[in-house]
Enzyme design. Structure first.
Site, PDB file in Angstrom:
ATOM      1  N   TYR A 147     102.693 -29.995 -19.995  1.00 58.44           N
ATOM      2  CA  TYR A 147     101.558 -30.419 -20.822  1.00 58.44           C
ATOM      3  C   TYR A 147     100.448 -31.076 -19.973  1.00 58.44           C
ATOM      4  CZ  TYR A 147      99.122 -33.249 -24.360  1.00 58.44           C
ATOM      5  OH  TYR A 147      98.172 -33.852 -25.152  1.00 58.44           O
ATOM      6  N   ASN A 176      97.026 -42.261 -25.940  1.00 60.78           N
ATOM      7  CA  ASN A 176      97.835 -42.312 -27.182  1.00 60.78           C
ATOM      8  C   ASN A 176      97.057 -42.755 -28.446  1.00 60.78           C
ATOM      9  OD1 ASN A 176     100.041 -42.485 -28.962  1.00 60.78           O
ATOM     10  ND2 ASN A 176     101.410 -42.848 -27.214  1.00 60.78           N
ATOM     11  N   ARG A 282     101.553 -47.406 -19.035  1.00 64.71           N
ATOM     12  CA  ARG A 282     100.291 -46.634 -18.959  1.00 64.71           C
ATOM     13  C   ARG A 282      99.194 -47.428 -19.634  1.00 64.71           C
ATOM     14  NH1 ARG A 282     101.025 -40.978 -21.121  1.00 64.71           N
ATOM     15  NH2 ARG A 282     101.428 -40.441 -18.956  1.00 64.71           N
TER      16      ARG A 282
END
Ligand code: NAD
Ligand code: GDD
Length: 336
Positions: A147, A176, A282
């Site tokens: 991905y 996200n 992250r």
């Protein structure tokens, strides 16, 4: 005269919100997807069912529009993207490359590609107290398998079309994204929606299962900030990749606590280390985003989670009531 746009992936989460946003800003919007939206009828001025792995369908998608927002992708949370490398990489390569070429051939004014924080190297994200990721950190490359690799490759393809042909492209690295009308069940859901679902289904004093040890960190962006950022980046002159996310870092255990607080429930937590966890930490460095736009996402997680939890809890309650109605009707039907 009003502008026209196509939003691909309009049957999905961010695409659905973007259709609404662009229409509110006076655009005539064509929505395109391989399926209809999961939670209600399409809201686009026109909606076409197309499979964008086919070049012919990409040509139909972009026909006659000013701007192309290419959000279609085979996509999901870490559980989904780490378990289907071949199909995801193949599908997304076909969609992204052919949509870019079709948009170029059709001489549209601008093309936006929805990239991802999954382009960043794994080794820069191996501690919870991660250093926020800057755009230039993507190289030397070590993206998320499948991905993330496709996203990084398509960013470069967009760059080449801009540099070689003067074609205006935009590549936006979403971090996200969460909000109402997103997938919350079935395997493709991301952490915020999954946790809202789990908390909503857990009775007072019950236990919520978390993937991993809960110490892994992320930043989460509310979908209203996401569509605002997409539009602002499209209208800017900047063509290199840009982060679009918040820099409000939280660990997953803290996310569960926050959702439980919003739900007004006391819950216990259990941890399943056998489940997919992705990177350890992250976060988004928004320095360049601020420089380019003079703007960055500002909706705090606590604020964004309130409508998200309310919507998911409402969906679950409706489904439970429907199941109850069916169960009540079954003995009556059997007796008739
Ligand atoms: P989503 O899965 O809700 O929407 C994607 C849509 O693309 C789906 O409706 C799907 O049916 C459609 N699609 C898939 N294959 C297709 C095909 N062959 N032809 C036509 N349509 C097809 O996902 P989303 O969260 O709305 O993500 C939108 C975009 O943003 C994607 O490109 C995704 O990779 C990117 N992105 C999202 C996030 C996030 O947190 N949601 C993070 C990073 C990047
Ligand atoms: N999905 C999910 N479901 N994740 C959970 C759960 C759960 O029930 N419980 C804990 N987690 C943890 C995961 O183990 C992971 O460490 C973290 O929550 C975040 O998981 P996801 O939201 O599924 O994915 P991600 O942040 O690793 O990657 C997502 O964001 C990228 C952009 O930032 C994916 O959606 C990628 O496709 C996307 O590009």
């Amino acid at each position: 005269m009003s502008k026209s746009a196509v939003v691909t992936g309009a049957g999905g989460f961010i695409g659905g919100h973007l259709v609404t946003y662009l229409r509110r800003h006076g655009y005539h919007v064509r929505g395109v997807d391989i399926k209809y939206p999961d939670f209600g009828p399409p809201t686009a001025d026109e909606f076409e069912l197309l499979d964008l792995r086919s070049f012919e369908d990409c040509r139909k998608a972009v026909y006659g529009v000013d701007e192309v927002y290419n959000l279609a992708a085979d996509m999901g949370g870490i559980g989904y993207i780490s378990g289907a490398h071949a199909s995801i990489t193949f599908n997304n390569t076909m969609i992204s490359a052919q949509m870019l070429k079709a948009a170029f051939d059709a001489r549209v004014e601008r093309f936006l590609f929805s990239s991802s924080a999954c382009v960043y190297p794994q080794h820069l994200q191996d501690v919870p107290s991660v250093i926020p990721l800057k755009e230039e950190d993507a190289f030397p490359a070590a993206p998320e398998e499948g991905y993330g690799l496709e996203k990084l490759y398509t960013e470069k393809l967009c760059q080449y079309f801009t540099e070689d042909y003067g074609f205006p492209t935009r590549s936006v690295r979403f971090h996200n994204v969460y909000g109402p009308y997103g997938t919350y069940d079935g395997g493709k859901e991301k952490a915020p929606a999954a946790i809202c679902r789990k908390v909503a289904r857990t009775p007072e004093g019950g236990t919520v299962e978390i993937w991993g040890d809960g110490q892994q960190t992320r930043s989460f962006m509310y979908v209203d900030d996401c569509v605002e950022g997409i539009y602002r980046i499209m209208q800017s002159d900047h063509y290199g990749p840009l982060n679009l996310g918040t820099d409000e870092l939280i660990n997953i255990s803290g996310l569960v606590d926050l959702v439980a607080e919003i739900a007004g429930k006391t819950i216990h937590k259990s941890f399943d280390l056998s489940k997919p966890q992705g990177v350890r930490g992250r976060n988004s460095d928004n320095t360049r985003l601020r420089e380019v736009l003079g703007w960055e996402p500002s909706i705090h997680l606590r604020e964004g989670l309130k409508p998200t939890y309310a919507w998911i809890a409402g969906q679950i309650q409706e489904a439970q009531q429907e199941a109850q109605r069916e169960a009540d009707a079954a003995p009556r039907q059997a007796a008739e």
